[in-house]
Structure formats: C-alpha cells, structure tokens
Design a protein around this motif. Sequence first.
Motif, mmCIF file in Angstrom:
data_model
loop_
_atom_site.group_PDB
_atom_site.id
_atom_site.type_symbol
_atom_site.label_atom_id
_atom_site.label_comp_id
_atom_site.label_asym_id
_atom_site.label_seq_id
_atom_site.Cartn_x
_atom_site.Cartn_y
_atom_site.Cartn_z
ATOM 1 N N VAL A 5 0.962 -1.115 -0.030
ATOM 2 C CA VAL A 5 0.084 0.020 0.147
ATOM 3 C C VAL A 5 0.845 1.254 -0.006
ATOM 4 O O VAL A 5 1.770 1.407 0.754
ATOM 5 C CB VAL A 5 -1.031 0.087 1.176
ATOM 6 N N ALA A 6 0.693 2.167 -0.916
ATOM 7 C CA ALA A 6 1.487 3.494 -0.969
ATOM 8 C C ALA A 6 1.295 4.225 0.333
ATOM 9 O O ALA A 6 0.028 4.700 0.906
ATOM 10 C CB ALA A 6 0.937 4.173 -2.108
ATOM 11 N N ILE A 7 2.536 4.592 0.894
ATOM 12 C CA ILE A 7 2.411 5.426 2.148
ATOM 13 C C ILE A 7 3.048 6.740 1.653
ATOM 14 O O ILE A 7 4.136 6.872 1.418
ATOM 15 C CB ILE A 7 3.167 4.694 3.103
ATOM 16 N N PRO A 8 2.085 7.873 1.730
ATOM 17 C CA PRO A 8 2.662 9.356 1.356
ATOM 18 C C PRO A 8 3.577 9.675 2.454
ATOM 19 O O PRO A 8 3.712 9.307 3.374
ATOM 20 C CB PRO A 8 1.503 10.132 1.105
ATOM 21 N N GLU A 9 4.441 10.637 1.986
ATOM 22 C CA GLU A 9 5.458 11.117 2.985
ATOM 23 C C GLU A 9 4.719 11.858 3.923
ATOM 24 O O GLU A 9 3.484 12.636 3.867
ATOM 25 C CB GLU A 9 6.195 12.297 2.181
ATOM 26 N N ASN A 10 5.172 11.947 5.304
ATOM 27 C CA ASN A 10 4.541 12.427 6.611
ATOM 28 C C ASN A 10 3.067 11.841 6.769
ATOM 29 O O ASN A 10 2.147 12.434 7.478
ATOM 30 C CB ASN A 10 4.427 14.068 6.228
#
Length: 415
Positions: A5-10
């Motif tokens: 699953v893509a985890i965005p920055e911050n």
Amino acid sequence: METFVAIPENCDFPIYNLPYGVFSTQGNPTCRIGVAIGEYVLDLGAVKEFYPTKYHDILCSPVLNPLMSLNCEAWDEIRKITQNLLLVGSKLHANVELQQLALVPLFDVKMHLPANIGDYTDFYSSIHHATNVGVMFRGKDNALMPNWKHLPVGYHGRASSVVISGTPIRRPLGQTLPVDGADPVFGPCRLFDFELEMAFFVGGPPTELGEGVTVDDAVKRVFGFVLMNDWSARDIQKWEYVPLGPFTAKNLGTTISPWVVPVAALEPFKVDNFPQEPEPFAYLNHKQKFNFDIKLEVDIKPANGVATTVCRSNYRNLYWTALQQIAHHTVTGCNIRPGDLMASGTISGDASDAFGSMLELSWKGTRAINLLGGETRKFLQDHDEVVIRGFCRENNLRIGFGSCSGVVLPAKLMQ
C-alpha cells in the motif's frame, strides 16, 4: 517491513501504526472495524478468512468493544496477522479483487465512535497545567493542592456526550457570576475553552466489583490512545464547581479522534516517566516506562478560514502515567469494562506557547492571543474551529493519530 500500500510522505498511518477505527461508507452504511494504512482503511471483516476462526465475529463487530475485551496476547496476534497481510508478497497482495473490496479510500469513509463508552473518567495529570491554574486562582504559594502529588486527581465525566471528531459543539447555556459578590446570571457561556488532552480505552476482560488492578498489571489494560478535546465553559465552571467539582461546565461535549493507536505502535517512542517527588505509595509505584514522546498541536481556525497554531505541547509532560491512573481508579474495588475511556486532563508544557487551554494561553483573559488574519482571541468565539493533532516522529518513522476537530456553534437560546 515493506507494504504494497502506498504510504505518502508524512502520513500518519504507516504499517508500523495500524490504528483501529469504526467506519461506514455511503454505499454500505453498516458500521464496521477497520485499520488505517496509508490513505486507505483495511476492512477487517472483509479479510477475516486470514485470521483464526475464533476472531471472525469480533472482526465483524460494529464496535471495538469485543476486540478490546480480549487479552493483550490476542491483540498482538491480530496485529501481527494484519501487518503480514499488508506486506509485499502476501496473499492479500496477490489477490487484486479482494484488495478492491477490502481497501477503502479514506476520503470515502465516515468515521464513528470506535466503542460503546460505558464510563468516562477525566484526570488532572499535567503538573504544569495544575500549577498554572493554581497560580491564577490561589497564588504561587498555594498553586498545587496538598493531595496533588500523592494521587492522580480525577472526576467522572459524561460518557453520553463523548463525540467523534468533526461533530459541532454548541456553546452552552448556564449560570455564571460575572461580578464577584453580586447575584448570578443565566445565559450563554462567555469564556468557552478547549482542553488539549489524550485518552486511552480500557481493554481486557471486565473486572468484578471489589477487584482492583495493580499498577504492574495495568499495562495489560491499555488498549490504545486517542486525541481528545474536553470542551470547557470556564465561567460556568467557576460558579458551580464548589464543593463537588466539574458538572455542566464539562458535560456539554467531549471530542475524540476516530483512530485508536495501539500501545505496540508507540513502543519506539517510550521515554522516562516524569520524576515524582515525593515517591508515591506502593500501589502507585512502578518502574517500567509508560510515558511517550507524542508531539501535540492545537490550531484555532476562525470563520475567515485562516488557521493559527496556538499551542505545541507533548504527552511526556504528564506527571501521572496511565498505569497509575488505572491503579488509583480501581484501588477502591471500582470495576472497569472494555471500552471505558480514561483521559489525561489538559496537557501543558512549561513554556507559554505549550499551554494546553485558552485559560492558560490568555492567562485568565488578561492577554490576547494573536491569530493569522489580524484577529485576536482570549476565549473561543462562535464558528471557531479547534483542531488538535498528535504524532510521534523519529528519523523517517512517523506514527500519527489523525486529527481531533470541532466547530463552535452559537448557543441555542431557550424559548
């Protein structure tokens, strides 16, 4: 661990967090349990086949109480299975059709109270907050009451008025005493306030009346933490609190964040407990660390839409730990149940920009707080939005709680 699953920055919700919440969607209004991961919610009921059969009904519950009622070993097992499901190469990763069913975009969900809250207790555990309030009303020489360093002071709040983030809060009506020595008046609260707090949900099987929980066993009773805003009517509180303490000044609404962050996610951010002098009684004395470096922020956003951060504090400022709060709460034999909510009290730091309430930030209304856009505040005005955020951070790891917000609505005058 690498998740598919893509985890965005911050992002608040990496695979090392996995907080629990209760959600629904427009297409499926049924309340169900989910775990936040990146910008998605994993519907645990949709993937129950990957968990032992004994957990299937629990994962399909509309509230977290059945999950909270398990022991900490079961919590660890369920958390490990969930993490493994979200890893690259897992069975869920290989099943695109199931992913589309089980991973729901966060922007599509409506969040609900995570549990049926049977009882709610609010403590008063920040020494900086207690000292500030004491100095204001009693002077520097009598700032802390004689009992404060001997026990976690608290009061029983109103569970029925605990609401989920995003719920508007109406300015309360009540009796106040604008002029000392004069007669009281009735009308809308003039000194409306927020309180920056955190709270934890009690877990484990219910205890019996007459059965206490030791300070060492209390660690098995903390299911997870949320952010909290315990809205307060300061002028109503001043008039009514003698001799039995907070009542209508505090029962008007208490806002919590929707995601319950498990203790396991906070382990990397443990810090030393706050030094305590004198040493507490044996039933409150514990050597294990149960304090956390959780950064806390409060924004005030007026109707003009410009938000200003008015407070930056930290959970580590609490003098009394959650374990001591449980031990003291139950030392009389008071029974506790899964889903009970216990709050920290206002969390203030020792600097003026770390004060966790308008009462302190404006120092009882004697100084104005400057907001972006040219406005000032001493207490909250109608249509102000208060937003609380909390997160832990070390290097590239961030564990967040989301936000806890509410807008102040005008008082509803009695006909």
